[in-house]
Design an enzyme around this catalytic site. Sequence first.
Site, PDB file in Angstrom:
ATOM      1  N   ASP A   1      -2.205   1.765  -4.807  1.00  0.00           N
ATOM      2  CA  ASP A   1      -3.476   2.104  -4.182  1.00  0.00           C
ATOM      3  C   ASP A   1      -4.516   1.031  -4.479  1.00  0.00           C
ATOM      4  O   ASP A   1      -4.393   0.269  -5.450  1.00  0.00           O
ATOM      5  CB  ASP A   1      -3.983   3.456  -4.694  1.00  0.00           C
TER       6      ASP A   1
ATOM      7  N   HIS B   1       0.808  -1.211   0.000  1.00  0.00           N
ATOM      8  CA  HIS B   1       0.000   0.000   0.000  1.00  0.00           C
ATOM      9  C   HIS B   1       0.851   1.275   0.000  1.00  0.00           C
ATOM     10  O   HIS B   1       0.321   2.375  -0.207  1.00  0.00           O
ATOM     11  CB  HIS B   1      -0.957   0.011   1.201  1.00  0.00           C
TER      12      HIS B   1
END
Length: 437
Positions: free
Chosen positions: A413, A409
């Site tokens: 995204d 992350h």
Amino acid sequence: MARFTFKLPDIGEGISEAEIVAWHVAVGDRVEEDQGLADMMTDKATVEMESPVAGVVVELAGEVGDQVSIGAALVVIETDAAETVADAAPAETKAEEVEEQIEAETPGAEEVAEKTSPHRGEGLEEAQSQAPSPETAPLPDPLPQGEREKSAHVLASPAVRARAADLGIDLGSVKAEGDRIRHADLDAYLRYGSGQGYHAPHVSRARADEPIKVIGMRRRIAENMAASKRTIPHFTYVDEIDVTALEEMRADLNAHRGNRPKLTMLPLMIVAICKSIPDFPMLNARYDDEAGVVTRHGSIHLGMATQTPAGLMVPVIRDAQDLNVWQLASEITRLAEAARTGKAKSEELSGSTLTITSLGPLGGIATTPVINRPEVAIIGPNKIVERPVFRGDDIVRARLMNLSISCDHRVVDGWDAASYVQALKKYLETPVLLFTD
């Protein structure tokens, strides 16, 4: 008598220490020249250390699982030489011999077990000849003679008597709730009565605890997985894909493959990955978190998680985007076999930019695979199942598969991951696109 100290040689560029994964000798053993002393494991390979002299082992550096620094004493051997030899041959001379071995990957677990147990099986034949065979060995009577006669006078059905006999229960000691003993009375006896602590035949029993030292490949896997989960904020996205048309096309291709290798789902999946990844370069990347640099790779070097006797390995399909489906099938087979037999070269086990992992028929409903650090994504196809689905107003039979993707992350995204899976899904659900430009 003289003492010879064998020091751990330099067994690879940049290697400062190695782990003892197996001893082939013990203190007091006599060794001959070129006899194996120990298996030492680095990040790249497992190498067997051989004795340059003959003599008796008097000291060992440590136990299996210990780390030994390059240049540190590994084994001390008492020789018949007239002069004391302080050190083994210079590290440079031994390194040349070791370089040939470092091309080979870690040996399989069975091979290591065989090396670490050289006397395994001795005396077994003799022990087997003395042991009574299952056919001739007498079976113990579960009840003494007096108790068996007493049980014969208790009221119980033949089925209850047979069950009590199988369980070794004296019916005379079982309390009946009515005029005769029933199955419920046997259950109560086993649960609350003097049957406490009783073990029925064929029931699993607790075994003694078995401490297993985490060493070798298992230790490397543990360290890599811990580092990945510790440093990478994972998230996993899962979507369902209808692979009915893809499976039908695969069957047709296999029916007309000729001398080419049989296709599994994996090479077709890799073609779909290679066709869809150029629009999502953030997924085919490696993240150097110390330098704070993400490198988006133009070529797809696809890691292929492979279960081996020594543990999980990830051989790499180089430039997967340049291979057709048949070439991919051949390369998958070759690399998987090399990994399982311990013949994969070090360069075939490093440098991946994206990894795919599949449990095949054991794939389950969904998986949350752990990222192969320093990559930023890993793709996990799951098990294919047949289920009814709606197509318009009709209910039809379809082959469905959940597809998982885990991402870093810090770099990827959730929108990117979901968008990529949708693009991949388009290729897998419309498989003719796999063979178009």
